[in-house]
Design an enzyme around this catalytic site. Structure first.
Site, mmCIF file in Angstrom:
data_model
loop_
_atom_site.group_PDB
_atom_site.id
_atom_site.type_symbol
_atom_site.label_atom_id
_atom_site.label_comp_id
_atom_site.label_asym_id
_atom_site.label_seq_id
_atom_site.Cartn_x
_atom_site.Cartn_y
_atom_site.Cartn_z
ATOM 1 N N ASP A 149 0.834 -1.206 0.000
ATOM 2 C CA ASP A 149 0.000 0.000 0.000
ATOM 3 C C ASP A 149 0.872 1.261 0.000
ATOM 4 O O ASP A 149 0.527 2.278 0.612
ATOM 5 C CB ASP A 149 -0.982 0.015 1.180
ATOM 6 N N HIS B 270 2.952 10.814 -0.638
ATOM 7 C CA HIS B 270 2.285 12.121 -0.645
ATOM 8 C C HIS B 270 3.328 13.214 -0.453
ATOM 9 O O HIS B 270 4.401 12.963 0.102
ATOM 10 C CB HIS B 270 1.277 12.222 0.503
ATOM 11 N N GLY C 236 -1.734 7.867 4.265
ATOM 12 C CA GLY C 236 -0.825 6.964 3.568
ATOM 13 C C GLY C 236 0.624 7.099 3.976
ATOM 14 O O GLY C 236 1.035 8.110 4.548
HETATM 15 O O1 DOR Z 1 -3.671 5.265 3.402
HETATM 16 C C1 DOR Z 1 -4.077 5.058 2.265
HETATM 17 N N1 DOR Z 1 -3.682 5.783 1.212
HETATM 18 N N2 DOR Z 1 -4.979 4.084 2.077
HETATM 19 C C2 DOR Z 1 -5.592 3.901 0.890
HETATM 20 O O2 DOR Z 1 -6.366 2.992 0.775
HETATM 21 C C3 DOR Z 1 -5.331 4.807 -0.239
HETATM 22 C C4 DOR Z 1 -3.996 5.429 -0.120
HETATM 23 C C5 DOR Z 1 -3.755 6.559 -1.062
HETATM 24 O O3 DOR Z 1 -4.090 6.452 -2.234
HETATM 25 O O4 DOR Z 1 -3.151 7.556 -0.626
HETATM 26 ZN ZN ZN Z 2 -4.291 1.536 -1.229
#
Ligand code: DOR
Ligand code: ZN
Length: 384
Positions: free
Chosen positions: A270, A274, A285
């Protein structure tokens, strides 16, 4: 030809010492001894003190390209992945535009082909624009993928989920689900699976009660798969925004027990890069693909779980689920390999990340197991 010499060879099914010969992108031969072996024109890679594993296959990666290339792009994301020991990535569809159309597929696949880094298995959105309202145009998209997911978003409409499961059976594709609230949606989807059938993979599970539900249905004989992330087994109770959230100690223990007891099929990163600004604004994320192996290894060591099992969750099972002829160190298999030093300890340093995303709460933590070299189809694509 290349020979990885004097190396510990580990995959899901073996743990032994020997020498691995690679030619034409394939694992040609595994020698126990090199007596009487003639090696002309062979590049020797010294594996002494190191361990060779099948390279890792990530069933859940966000590369942000197109649309959010200030967070990551296809090149930086794949470079980071290779540094982490990954050669195959299933990339999520929450790009801009959402990957629910031929044009976006072509852009991602053509650009990745030119880059010639990882193998990219692009996932299609399950619903148009990831709106949860209408299933995408399967006819045009099934030629690009057999993975469909609205990851980042939950399919709240039960009718859509029913239709997706039905169609997944008819057209033989997989539905990868993001479940929020986790337990309730997993419960709903497993009930639907029992009634309808279909091909279901549940993303990033994180709660003890979810594992118990999964155990209940797997024990009944239902066929579906699920994944955990490295971060949910690495730490609990951390105040850092990620979906699903960091859970408590008991949840983390239940995930690790789920791995021990074979209820969890896959470790998937995952990887969610960012920018600093987006994190401040609350984007969920963690950027972690280049340290995911080291995080998982630390957890496995602390809990006395075998390296065979680790290889099963990072390579063998993903390959099996995706239908790839890799994930094992076996003669005739694709030479997708990773050379690691299992004993090297190092401090995570986010400033050295190749990923554009430096968003990671584990900066300065010590982990073990360093990726030394990543080989894809016999070519060295990363070397430390
Ligand atoms: O923490 C997360 N970020 N969980 C997700 O399911 C999506 C992801 C994102 O796309 O930033
Ligand atoms: Zn994800």
């Amino acid at each position: 030809m290349k020979l990885i010499k004097d190396v510990r060879i580990i995959d899901y099914k073996k743990d032994t010492y020997g020498h691995v010969l690679i030619s034409d992108g394939k694992i040609r031969k595994i020698f126990e001894s090199l007596d009487n072996v003639e090696l002309l024109d062979t590049e020797i890679i010294d594996g002494k003190g190191l361990c060779i594993l099948p390279s890792f296959i990530d069933m859940h990666t966000h590369l942000r390209d197109p649309g959010f290339v200030y967070k990551e792009d296809l090149k930086t994301g794949q470079k980071a992945a290779l540094k982490g020991g990954y050669t195959t990535l299933c990339t999520m569809a929450n790009t801009k535009p959402v990957c629910d159309n031929e044009k976006t597929f072509k852009y991602i696949l053509d650009k990745s082909k030119d880059l010639n880094l990882c193998d990219i298995i692009q996932i299609s959105a399950l619903t148009k624009g990831q709106s949860g309202k209408e299933i995408v145009n399967l006819e045009s998209l099934l030629k690009f993928t057999n993975l469909f997911s609205d990851d980042g978003h939950t399919i709240y409409d039960e009718e859509i989920m029913k239709e997706a499961l039905k169609l997944s059976k008819r057209h033989n594709f997989k539905v990868l689900t993001h479940c929020q609230p986790e337990y309730e949606i997993v419960d709903r989807d497993l009930k639907l699976l029992e009634k309808i059938g279909g091909n279901l993979h549940i993303c990033h599970i994180s709660l003890k009660k979810t594992i118990e539900k999964i155990k209940e249905y797997k024990d009944k004989g239902h066929k579906f798969t699920c994944e955990v992330t490295p971060h949910h087994i690495f730490k609990s109770n951390i105040d850092y925004k990620v979906n699903p959230s960091f859970r408590n100690k008991e949840d983390k223990k239940a995930l690790i027990d789920g791995i021990k007891n074979d209820y969890i099929d896959v470790i998937a990163t995952d990887h969610a890069p960012h920018s600093k600004e987006d994190k401040v604004k609350g984007s969920p994320g963690i950027s972690l693909i280049e340290i995911a192996f080291s995080m998982a290894l630390k957890v496995f060591k602390e809990n006395n779980i075998s390296l065979n099992k680790l290889s099963k969750l990072l390579s063998y099972n993903p390959a099996k689920i995706l239908g790839l002829k890799s994930g094992l160190i076996k003669e005739g298999y694709t030479a997708n390999l990773v050379l690691v030093d299992l004993d090297e300890e190092y401090k995570i340093d986010t400033s050295t990340f190749l990923s554009k995303g430096k968003n990671n709460p584990f900066n300065k933590e010590t982990v073990n197991g360093r990726v030394k070299m990543t080989i894809k189809e016999g070519e060295i694509l990363y070397s430390h």
